[in-house]
Scaffold this active site. Structure first.
Site, PDB file in Angstrom:
ATOM      1  CE  LYS A  98      40.959  48.469  39.327  1.00  0.00           C
ATOM      2  NZ  LYS A  98      42.322  48.355  40.066  1.00  0.00           N
ATOM      3  CD  GLU A 149      41.132  47.247  43.200  1.00  0.00           C
ATOM      4  OE1 GLU A 149      40.346  47.857  42.981  1.00  0.00           O
ATOM      5  OE2 GLU A 149      42.507  46.977  42.497  1.00  0.00           O
ATOM      6  CD  GLU A 167      40.705  41.886  36.469  1.00  0.00           C
ATOM      7  OE1 GLU A 167      41.057  42.565  36.259  1.00  0.00           O
ATOM      8  OE2 GLU A 167      40.019  41.869  38.016  1.00  0.00           O
TER       9      GLU A 167
END
Ligand code: PGA
Length: 248
Positions: free
Chosen positions: A13, A97, A165
């Site tokens: 990330k 995200e 996920e």
């Protein structure tokens, strides 16, 4: 024996700097990694080249995103061609995200998948339901729909890893139970069989992501349809080695 090579991706990330990446690379380069596991580290864009130069060649690198065309007036974006030019072979697309913080649509993710594959990158394509969707009993509906937008853009499934996920498990410390993961992975494989082909359903790797740790990885890895992991927080720590070796 499924013939599906265990796949463990790290998703760094927006974390790290040259110093910490070099330290992590040293730990990984010197560790005993199960040769039967494919290992990929997802580095921030600006460190792709650096991560590639520091990690041993048996450890692949992934970008965490890319755009849907090769070049042009798209300020701030990077293309699969640029990723490949840095010696990087993979890209993570559709991460939760990207979907939920940056508002990427299923359509855009599909277009990115198509272009990345056309350019020869491997794609870690992410899907997963939010907590309210799980609680409303629509997990399957959500992940099947997300998978369809991806599948419609894939010709060669050997270059795709599907990452399940659940959004409620990402970064929360709430790992899905092995049974919860297995159940969705099994359903996804059935969906692939019905909507793509039996051969692809049998060979495509479906990996799990969401608060995987050194402590939770072994039991998850023992599930029939769990072919590896996409790891966030723990991929920045030496414990990532244990996750890579979950099947050892
Ligand atoms: P986490 O992240 O392991 O920190 O939950 C997983 C991911 O976002 O891929």
């Amino acid at each position: 024996m499924t013939g599906r090579k265990f796949f463990v991706g790290g998703n760094w990330k927006m974390n790290g700097d040259k110093k910490s990446i070099e330290e992590l690379a040293t730990i990984m380069n010197n560790a005993k990694l199960n040769p039967d596991t494919e290992v990929v580290c997802g580095a921030p864009t600006i460190y792709l080249d650096f991560a590639r130069s520091k990690l041993n060649p048996n450890i692949d690198v992934a970008a965490q995103n890319c755009y849907k065309v090769a070049k042009g007036a798209f300020t701030g974006e990077i293309s699969p061609a640029m990723i490949k030019d840095c010696g990087v072979k993979w890209v993570i697309l559709g991460h939760s995200e990207r979907r939920h913080v940056f508002g990427e649509s299923d359509e855009l993710i599909g277009q990115k998948v198509a272009h990345a594959l056309e350019c020869g990158l491997g794609v870690i394509a992410c899907i997963g339901e939010k907590l309210d969707e799980r609680e409303a009993g629509i997990t399957e509906k959500v992940v099947f729909s997300q998978t369809k937008f991806i599948a419609d853009n894939v010709k060669d499934w050997s270059k795709v890893v599907l990452a399940y996920e659940p959004v409620w498990a990402i970064g929360t410390g709430k790992t899905a139970s092995p049974q919860q993961a297995q159940e969705v992975h099994d359903k996804l494989r059935q969906w692939m069989k019905a909507n793509v082909s039996e051969a692809v359903a049998n060979t495509v790797r479906i990996i799990y992501g969401g608060s995987v740790t050194g402590g939770t990885c072994k039991e998850l890895a023992s599930q029939k349809d769990v072919d590896g992991f996409l790891v966030g927080g723990a991929s920045l720590k030496p414990e990532f080695i244990d996750i890579i070796n979950a099947k050892a």
